[in-house]
Design an enzyme around this catalytic site. Sequence first.
Site, PDB file in Angstrom:
ATOM      1  N   SER A  89       0.812  -1.220   0.000  1.00 55.41           N
ATOM      2  CA  SER A  89       0.000   0.000   0.000  1.00 55.41           C
ATOM      3  C   SER A  89       0.842   1.265   0.000  1.00 55.41           C
ATOM      4  O   SER A  89       0.379   2.313  -0.461  1.00 55.41           O
ATOM      5  CB  SER A  89      -0.924   0.022   1.222  1.00 55.41           C
ATOM      6  OG  SER A  89      -1.835  -1.034   1.140  1.00 55.41           O
ATOM      7  N   THR A 142      -1.491   4.310   3.419  1.00 55.71           N
ATOM      8  CA  THR A 142      -2.287   4.978   2.376  1.00 55.71           C
ATOM      9  C   THR A 142      -2.477   6.475   2.657  1.00 55.71           C
ATOM     10  O   THR A 142      -2.096   7.303   1.814  1.00 55.71           O
ATOM     11  CB  THR A 142      -3.644   4.256   2.178  1.00 55.71           C
ATOM     12  OG1 THR A 142      -3.394   2.854   2.076  1.00 55.71           O
ATOM     13  CG2 THR A 142      -4.371   4.760   0.963  1.00 55.71           C
ATOM     14  N   ASP A 264      -8.766  -4.200   3.011  1.00 54.13           N
ATOM     15  CA  ASP A 264      -7.474  -4.894   2.922  1.00 54.13           C
ATOM     16  C   ASP A 264      -7.235  -5.809   4.120  1.00 54.13           C
ATOM     17  O   ASP A 264      -6.795  -6.955   3.955  1.00 54.13           O
ATOM     18  CB  ASP A 264      -6.371  -3.841   2.835  1.00 54.13           C
ATOM     19  CG  ASP A 264      -4.971  -4.432   2.913  1.00 54.13           C
ATOM     20  OD1 ASP A 264      -4.580  -5.130   1.958  1.00 54.13           O
ATOM     21  OD2 ASP A 264      -4.276  -4.201   3.921  1.00 54.13           O
ATOM     22  N   HIS A 268      -6.521  -9.854   4.150  1.00 49.59           N
ATOM     23  CA  HIS A 268      -5.378 -10.540   4.780  1.00 49.59           C
ATOM     24  C   HIS A 268      -5.870 -11.624   5.745  1.00 49.59           C
ATOM     25  O   HIS A 268      -5.253 -12.673   5.864  1.00 49.59           O
ATOM     26  CB  HIS A 268      -4.509  -9.545   5.552  1.00 49.59           C
ATOM     27  CG  HIS A 268      -3.645  -8.691   4.675  1.00 49.59           C
ATOM     28  ND1 HIS A 268      -2.587  -9.185   3.949  1.00 49.59           N
ATOM     29  CD2 HIS A 268      -3.680  -7.360   4.408  1.00 49.59           C
ATOM     30  CE1 HIS A 268      -2.000  -8.197   3.268  1.00 49.59           C
ATOM     31  NE2 HIS A 268      -2.655  -7.078   3.532  1.00 49.59           N
ATOM     32  N   HIS A 307      -4.406  -1.997  -4.744  1.00 52.47           N
ATOM     33  CA  HIS A 307      -4.091  -3.362  -5.195  1.00 52.47           C
ATOM     34  C   HIS A 307      -5.245  -4.230  -4.737  1.00 52.47           C
ATOM     35  O   HIS A 307      -6.122  -3.760  -3.994  1.00 52.47           O
ATOM     36  CB  HIS A 307      -2.777  -3.868  -4.575  1.00 52.47           C
ATOM     37  CG  HIS A 307      -2.762  -3.724  -3.080  1.00 52.47           C
ATOM     38  ND1 HIS A 307      -3.504  -4.535  -2.245  1.00 52.47           N
ATOM     39  CD2 HIS A 307      -2.173  -2.803  -2.277  1.00 52.47           C
ATOM     40  CE1 HIS A 307      -3.339  -4.144  -0.998  1.00 52.47           C
ATOM     41  NE2 HIS A 307      -2.546  -3.078  -0.985  1.00 52.47           N
TER      42      HIS A 307
HETATM   43 MG    MG Z   1      -4.317   1.416   3.521  1.00 51.65          MG
HETATM   44 ZN    ZN Z   2      -2.454  -5.178   2.646  1.00 47.43          ZN
END
Ligand code: MG
Ligand code: ZN
Length: 370
Positions: A89, A142, A264, A268, A307
């Site tokens: 990220s 981010t 995200d 994970h 992503h």
């Molecule tokens: Mg992030």
């Molecule tokens: Zn990640």
Amino acid sequence: MKYSFKLLLQILCFSSIVISCMPKKEIANNLKQKSVTKVKNIILLIGDGMGLSQVSASQYYHKNKSNFDRFPVIGLIKTSSASELITDSASSATAFASGIKTYNGALGVTTDTLAVKNIVEEVSEIGISTGIISTSSVTHATPAAFYTHTKKRSMAEDIASQLVNSEIDFFAGGGSDYFNNREDNRDLILELEENNFTMNLDSLVTEPTTNSSKKQGYLLAPKGLPKMLEGRGTFLSDATELALDYLSANENGFFLMIEGAQIDWAGHDNDADYLISELIDFDQTIGAVLDFSELNKETLVIVTADHETGGFTLGQENGDYNKIKPVFSTTGHSATMVPVFTSGPYAELFGGIYENTAIYDKMKSLFFKK
Ligand code: MG
Ligand code: ZN
């Protein structure tokens, strides 16, 4: 040569699919929006780890109509970093914020670790206000790429100290530990207040402030904010509405980055319930932003991802094609291209297939268009 012809064909094919899928009313709106000569505001929403299957989950699991359906233009971005085929990220957020490919883990620095200007620094020079909102700590990769220059994303205390003197006018998220529970004992909350910030560590204010001469900061958790499944509530859309009220007071315009960070984290964790709840929260925030931009015709809205995470897909369950089984193929990120959705003036510039750095190039050219 052969390759670029093929790419051109793909882009042409893709653009014609996008246009042919557009309802007539949207085509008309789009053409009307072309008459706007300048983009005043840009809102960039980043769904961390949000691939196409994650977006599709908003169609299958959302009680209401998915807000993704409201976008007239769709593109795809390639996300590889300078160092690895599969990005993290930090390097992908640096691509969005500064327009460069760098190594995984880098924030606002080149592969030689030299600081590179970000869009927040650039547009603030022409009087544009800026904001960041995230469901993670505001020091997480981010959001941090939009105000920091740091060799390693893990240096959260260093990143926090850079927010104090940054050009950011509004921020909301978690991460208070990196500001007032630090190894060097500095109290960055105090330093932010000395730097013209109104700080709030308890909750979002219910009434938007009328005192726009003060900057606004919200740090509502020691680290990341709680999961949706653990009662985060409407933080993301509420903070977004506060930011829009505050930032739109600037006649020169604004840039706002809003992140759905935990899409995200759920990827994970290979946790479909977590993922879907975070995605629906992000979808609702997109709805609030689109409602704003439909009234304010000079606002460009971009929704994308840094992503894909989890190699997530919506498979069938035991051969029953009427039952969807969310499945994951990795606990890490994947190299799959991720979608870009745009609405508002110059949205059509974002159709096609291109590198993630082009998001920055396009935003910058629109802000600096004469
Ligand atoms: Mg992030
Ligand atoms: Zn990640």
